[in-house]
Design an enzyme around this catalytic site. Structure first.
Site: not given
Ligand code: DMJ
Length: 534
Positions: A96, A236
């Protein structure tokens, strides 16, 4: 007015009620610093009990430049240069902090030094890059493991804590390469890129014989903990960064990994326009769930030119958005019902992001209508006097007191760029997973052959437009030619085979007939499209 940009209402309320704390609580017009997933950073010159990092301000920097607000950008830049420090006793989440803080700072540094942005010259002296480098240095002890896979959590002042958890996720250790690679390129210090690349290679070596990965793993033993995975939470951005690392740095190694991974996703997770989860060892389906995070996938598919598949998946997500007014966090595909507890919508960007990419690729005005509908929903259901609030329950539209920083970094940015992409004209940027633009460092894409433009879209790109190979339209489908020691080698296309009647709206399976190549009956999807969905 559907096109009124939601950014400023969110930003001004953050600045009034929450700055310099991390995020805005729009219902109570207060703030939060207790980001469980990010930990707390601290600032110099502020009261001892202050626990914030001005996170939303950092996340807003690139959006301000894209919208041409240089005055506010420079004000923010000055403030951060004078107040932000990372020498604090704070346990932060590496992933994050990397995508939000390191990515936000690096992107803003690049934008501040780009003369085409017409910022006040003379003042800027690499302050943001220095901050980014300081932060990057504090990340490095996380990678000191026998496997090279980084710990998920690290204390910025003291490094890895005693008894720290050794569990991390695939995206947690496989999506650091854009920010850390860019940091190495900008500072000339190779340690950041090598650490991120070593972790990525190790992760890739842990794939199954089906080229699938799991969702969670142990950084010390290098063994999988959760064998089931999909394209949503925990995985993802791993896929996203393999593809984008190729675009950003031009190394064919990244493309090879991405290509194999992408084919495996399409083979084992895809079910018509939907993606379920599967066991990495057997490829057998595990969970049949739509999650809000998966909605980024069509945007990624645009980059590889798999527009047909992107379009069909995007339409299904938009159908669900319209059904509920916003996108619920989790929907049970096998029961056709909402997940009993995950009924929330925290202002996530993924659908707006895919809509932006699909419009860039096709210029189909339908995507503009989708964008207008998204803005309308945000204004009707989530806009309050003190900002934009997350939705706690999409069945009641009850709100929650939280405006996440990604709403400004991503959701508002992609909606803005959908309606006004002048920032992108004659520039070649790639967006990180948090929506922060990075200029493409390599020039490999200029060597691409004539881009592949599928003919079965509802509206093809205008012929008048100059066709320029850029990060926005990678479009390497349907066949990929790789240079090898023995000349040019053809490899399997990543593209979905287009549906010959892709734009036929149906009401029942009976209308859809039989697919000629697969000899299987086609069915009618939720949004009314024929295909090999079941
Ligand atoms: C974001 O912080 C980033 O896109 C992350 O990869 C996953 N999704 C969140 C927001 O939904």
């Amino acid at each position: 007015m559907a096109r009124v940009c939601p950014f400023y209402h969110a930003y001004e309320n953050y600045m009034t009620h929450a700055f310099p704390h991390d995020e805005l609580k729009p219902l109570t017009k207060s703030f939060t610093d207790s980001l469980s997933e990010l930990g707390n950073l601290k600032l110099q010159h502020l009261p001892q009990d202050y626990n914030g990092s001005a996170l939303t301000l950092i996340e807003s920097l690139s959006s301000l430049v894209i919208m041409g607000n240089n005055t506010e950008f420079e004000r923010a830049l000055t403030w951060l240069s004078e107040n932000l420090t990372f020498n604090v006793d704070a346990r932060i989440n590496l992933f994050e902090c990397n995508i939000r803080v390191l990515g936000g700072l690096i992107s803003a540094h690049i934008l501040a030094t780009d003369s085409t942005n017409r910022l006040v010259q003379g003042y800027y002296n690499n302050q943001l890059l220095n901050l980014a480098e300081d932060l990057g240095r504090r990340f490095l002890p996380a990678f000191h493991t026998p496997t090279g896979l980084p710990y998920a959590w690290i204390n910025l002042k003291y490094g890895v804590m005693e008894n720290e958890t050794t569990e991390t996720s695939t995206s947690g250790c496989g999506s650091l390469i854009l920010e850390m690679g860019a940091l190495s390129r900008l500072t000339g210090d190779p340690r950041y890129e090598s650490a991120a690349l070593r972790a990525l290679r190790k992760l890739w070596s842990m794939r199954s014989s089906l080229n699938l990965l799991g969702t969670t793993l142990d950084v010390i033993t290098g063994e999988w903990i959760e064998y089931s995975s999909g394209i949503g939470a925990g995985v993802d951005s791993f896929y996203e960064y393999l593809c984008k690392a190729y675009i950003l740095f031009g190394k064919e190694d990244y493309w090879r990994m991405f290509h194999s991974a992408y084919l495996a996703v399409q083979k084992y997770f895809r079910y018509g326009p939907w993606y379920h989860e599967a066991d990495m060892r057997t490829g057998k389906p595990t969970y049949w769930q739509l999650t809000s995070l998966q909605a980024f996938w069509p945007g990624l598919q645009v980059l590889v030119g798999d527009i047909g598949a992107a379009n069909s998946t995007h339409r299904e997500f938009f159908y669900v958005w319209q059904k509920f007014g916003v996108l619920p966090e989790r929907y049970l595909l096998d029961h056709q019902m909402l997940h009993p507890t995950e009924k929330y919508y925290p202002l996530r960007p993924e659908l707006a992001e895919s809509t932006f990419y699909l419009y860039q690729a096709t210029k189909d005005p339908w995507y503009i209508q989708v964008g207008e509908s998204i803005v309308n929903s945000l204004n009707s259901y989530t806009k309050v006097e003190g900002g934009f609030a997350s939705v706690r329950d999409v069945t009641t539209m009850q709100l929650e007191d939280h405006q996440h920083s990604f709403f400004l970094a991503e959701t508002c940015k992609y909606l803005y760029l959908l309606f006004d992409d002048s920032f992108l004209v004659d520039r070649n940027y790639i967006f990180t997973t948090e929506g922060h633009p990075l200029p493409v460092f390599s020039s490999w894409h200029e060597r691409l052959p004539e881009t592949y433009i599928p003919t079965n879209w509802t509206y093809a790109k205008s012929e008048q437009q100059t066709r320029r190979a850029s990060a926005m339209s990678l479009q390497v489908c349907p066949a990929i030619a790789l240079r090898s020691g023995h000349g040019v080698q053809q490899i399997e296309s990543a593209c979905h085979i287009p549906d010959s009647r892709g734009d036929h709206r149906c009401f029942s399976d009976e209308e859809c007939g039989v697919d000629s190549s697969a000899c299987r009956r086609r069915s009618c999807s939720m949004a009314g499209y024929c295909g090999l969905w079941v």
